[in-house]
Write a protein that holds these residues in place. Sequence first.
Motif, PDB file in Angstrom:
ATOM      1  N   LYS A   8       3.120  10.186   2.155  1.00 57.05           N
ATOM      2  CA  LYS A   8       3.610  11.502   1.802  1.00 57.05           C
ATOM      3  C   LYS A   8       2.447  12.481   1.843  1.00 57.05           C
ATOM      4  O   LYS A   8       1.278  12.081   1.759  1.00 57.05           O
ATOM      5  N   ALA A   9       2.781  13.749   1.966  1.00 56.05           N
ATOM      6  CA  ALA A   9       1.755  14.788   2.077  1.00 56.05           C
ATOM      7  C   ALA A   9       1.094  15.034   0.726  1.00 56.05           C
ATOM      8  O   ALA A   9       1.720  14.903  -0.323  1.00 56.05           O
ATOM      9  N   VAL A  10      -0.177  15.396   0.790  1.00 56.12           N
ATOM     10  CA  VAL A  10      -0.921  15.766  -0.408  1.00 56.12           C
ATOM     11  C   VAL A  10      -1.851  16.913  -0.036  1.00 56.12           C
ATOM     12  O   VAL A  10      -2.456  16.912   1.034  1.00 56.12           O
ATOM     13  N   ASP A  11      -1.920  17.907  -0.903  1.00 54.57           N
ATOM     14  CA  ASP A  11      -2.805  19.047  -0.708  1.00 54.57           C
ATOM     15  C   ASP A  11      -4.032  18.833  -1.579  1.00 54.57           C
ATOM     16  O   ASP A  11      -3.969  19.021  -2.797  1.00 54.57           O
ATOM     17  N   ILE A  12      -5.123  18.432  -0.962  1.00 51.38           N
ATOM     18  CA  ILE A  12      -6.344  18.112  -1.709  1.00 51.38           C
ATOM     19  C   ILE A  12      -6.882  19.341  -2.439  1.00 51.38           C
ATOM     20  O   ILE A  12      -7.511  19.218  -3.483  1.00 51.38           O
ATOM     21  N   GLY A  13      -6.626  20.531  -1.924  1.00 48.94           N
ATOM     22  CA  GLY A  13      -7.082  21.763  -2.573  1.00 48.94           C
ATOM     23  C   GLY A  13      -6.306  22.111  -3.825  1.00 48.94           C
ATOM     24  O   GLY A  13      -6.750  22.907  -4.644  1.00 48.94           O
ATOM     25  N   ASN A  14      -5.136  21.506  -4.004  1.00 52.45           N
ATOM     26  CA  ASN A  14      -4.305  21.730  -5.176  1.00 52.45           C
ATOM     27  C   ASN A  14      -4.439  20.503  -6.074  1.00 52.45           C
ATOM     28  O   ASN A  14      -3.929  19.441  -5.756  1.00 52.45           O
ATOM     29  N   PHE A  15      -5.121  20.641  -7.188  1.00 48.57           N
ATOM     30  CA  PHE A  15      -5.437  19.479  -8.016  1.00 48.57           C
ATOM     31  C   PHE A  15      -4.200  18.768  -8.543  1.00 48.57           C
ATOM     32  O   PHE A  15      -4.210  17.558  -8.694  1.00 48.57           O
ATOM     33  N   GLU A  16      -3.140  19.496  -8.839  1.00 48.48           N
ATOM     34  CA  GLU A  16      -1.913  18.833  -9.298  1.00 48.48           C
ATOM     35  C   GLU A  16      -1.359  17.936  -8.205  1.00 48.48           C
ATOM     36  O   GLU A  16      -0.878  16.842  -8.477  1.00 48.48           O
ATOM     37  N   SER A  17      -1.424  18.392  -6.985  1.00 40.51           N
ATOM     38  CA  SER A  17      -0.975  17.587  -5.855  1.00 40.51           C
ATOM     39  C   SER A  17      -1.902  16.384  -5.657  1.00 40.51           C
ATOM     40  O   SER A  17      -1.448  15.254  -5.499  1.00 40.51           O
ATOM     41  N   ALA A  18      -3.204  16.626  -5.705  1.00 38.27           N
ATOM     42  CA  ALA A  18      -4.183  15.557  -5.501  1.00 38.27           C
ATOM     43  C   ALA A  18      -4.108  14.494  -6.599  1.00 38.27           C
ATOM     44  O   ALA A  18      -4.380  13.317  -6.350  1.00 38.27           O
ATOM     45  N   ASP A  19      -3.712  14.891  -7.799  1.00 42.87           N
ATOM     46  CA  ASP A  19      -3.600  13.938  -8.902  1.00 42.87           C
ATOM     47  C   ASP A  19      -2.611  12.813  -8.603  1.00 42.87           C
ATOM     48  O   ASP A  19      -2.702  11.738  -9.193  1.00 42.87           O
ATOM     49  N   GLN A  20      -1.684  13.057  -7.675  1.00 41.15           N
ATOM     50  CA  GLN A  20      -0.739  12.007  -7.284  1.00 41.15           C
ATOM     51  C   GLN A  20      -1.466  10.751  -6.802  1.00 41.15           C
ATOM     52  O   GLN A  20      -0.982   9.645  -6.999  1.00 41.15           O
ATOM     53  N   ILE A  21      -2.604  10.943  -6.177  1.00 40.62           N
ATOM     54  CA  ILE A  21      -3.346   9.807  -5.622  1.00 40.62           C
ATOM     55  C   ILE A  21      -3.723   8.840  -6.743  1.00 40.62           C
ATOM     56  O   ILE A  21      -3.454   7.642  -6.659  1.00 40.62           O
ATOM     57  N   PHE A  79       0.852  -1.180   0.000  1.00 39.33           N
ATOM     58  CA  PHE A  79       0.000   0.000   0.000  1.00 39.33           C
ATOM     59  C   PHE A  79       0.893   1.237   0.000  1.00 39.33           C
ATOM     60  O   PHE A  79       2.089   1.156   0.260  1.00 39.33           O
ATOM     61  N   THR A  80       0.276   2.341  -0.297  1.00 36.93           N
ATOM     62  CA  THR A  80       0.919   3.632  -0.101  1.00 36.93           C
ATOM     63  C   THR A  80      -0.120   4.530   0.547  1.00 36.93           C
ATOM     64  O   THR A  80      -1.314   4.231   0.500  1.00 36.93           O
ATOM     65  N   ALA A  81       0.334   5.592   1.165  1.00 40.84           N
ATOM     66  CA  ALA A  81      -0.586   6.463   1.888  1.00 40.84           C
ATOM     67  C   ALA A  81      -0.300   7.919   1.572  1.00 40.84           C
ATOM     68  O   ALA A  81       0.835   8.295   1.276  1.00 40.84           O
ATOM     69  N   PHE A  82      -1.343   8.711   1.656  1.00 42.81           N
ATOM     70  CA  PHE A  82      -1.242  10.152   1.484  1.00 42.81           C
ATOM     71  C   PHE A  82      -1.877  10.812   2.690  1.00 42.81           C
ATOM     72  O   PHE A  82      -2.962  10.427   3.113  1.00 42.81           O
ATOM     73  N   ASP A  83      -1.185  11.776   3.228  1.00 45.58           N
ATOM     74  CA  ASP A  83      -1.687  12.514   4.378  1.00 45.58           C
ATOM     75  C   ASP A  83      -2.201  13.854   3.896  1.00 45.58           C
ATOM     76  O   ASP A  83      -1.426  14.738   3.558  1.00 45.58           O
ATOM     77  N   GLY A  84      -3.511  13.984   3.852  1.00 46.01           N
ATOM     78  CA  GLY A  84      -4.140  15.226   3.425  1.00 46.01           C
ATOM     79  C   GLY A  84      -4.462  16.150   4.574  1.00 46.01           C
ATOM     80  O   GLY A  84      -4.996  17.237   4.372  1.00 46.01           O
ATOM     81  N   ASP A  85      -4.145  15.729   5.783  1.00 45.86           N
ATOM     82  CA  ASP A  85      -4.357  16.567   6.963  1.00 45.86           C
ATOM     83  C   ASP A  85      -3.042  17.274   7.273  1.00 45.86           C
ATOM     84  O   ASP A  85      -2.281  16.866   8.144  1.00 45.86           O
ATOM     85  N   LEU A  86      -2.771  18.324   6.518  1.00 38.46           N
ATOM     86  CA  LEU A  86      -1.479  18.990   6.584  1.00 38.46           C
ATOM     87  C   LEU A  86      -1.202  19.646   7.932  1.00 38.46           C
ATOM     88  O   LEU A  86      -0.048  19.887   8.274  1.00 38.46           O
ATOM     89  N   SER A  87      -2.244  19.903   8.717  1.00 38.28           N
ATOM     90  CA  SER A  87      -2.025  20.546  10.017  1.00 38.28           C
ATOM     91  C   SER A  87      -1.604  19.554  11.095  1.00 38.28           C
ATOM     92  O   SER A  87      -0.985  19.944  12.083  1.00 38.28           O
TER      93      SER A  87
END
Length: 113
Positions: free
Chosen positions: A55-68, A34-42
């Motif tokens: 790894k971190a992902v910014d759900i509000g930034n679509f380029e970042s979210a596309d990593q998922i 598995f891999t994981a993304f942490d969208g709770d940046l705070s």
Amino acid sequence: MIRIHFVGGEKGGVGKSVLARVLAQYHIDRNKPFTAFDGDLSHGALIRYYGDYAKAVDIGNFESADQIAEVTAELGCDVIVDLAAQSAQKIDRWMAESGLLELAEEIGLVVTL
């Protein structure tokens, strides 16, 4: 069958990150890739406890979210996404605009929210 687990909810402090960590540990204990993304940046609980997998992902930034979607398609393994409180509108918008559900149907991916 591969799956994206989106762990979210609109209220903070209800156990979203704990559930994401339980899912990560479940995969580790069973040697399931598995891999994981942490969208709770705070708070970054997945990064803090499962840094080798997350790894971190910014759900509000679509380029970042596309990593998922990209990582899911490339690696062919389960993905766990820990979402921040009140991120439903962002994730809904990203899913609609990215065509995630259409991709899921094409590659036999199950999306769980």
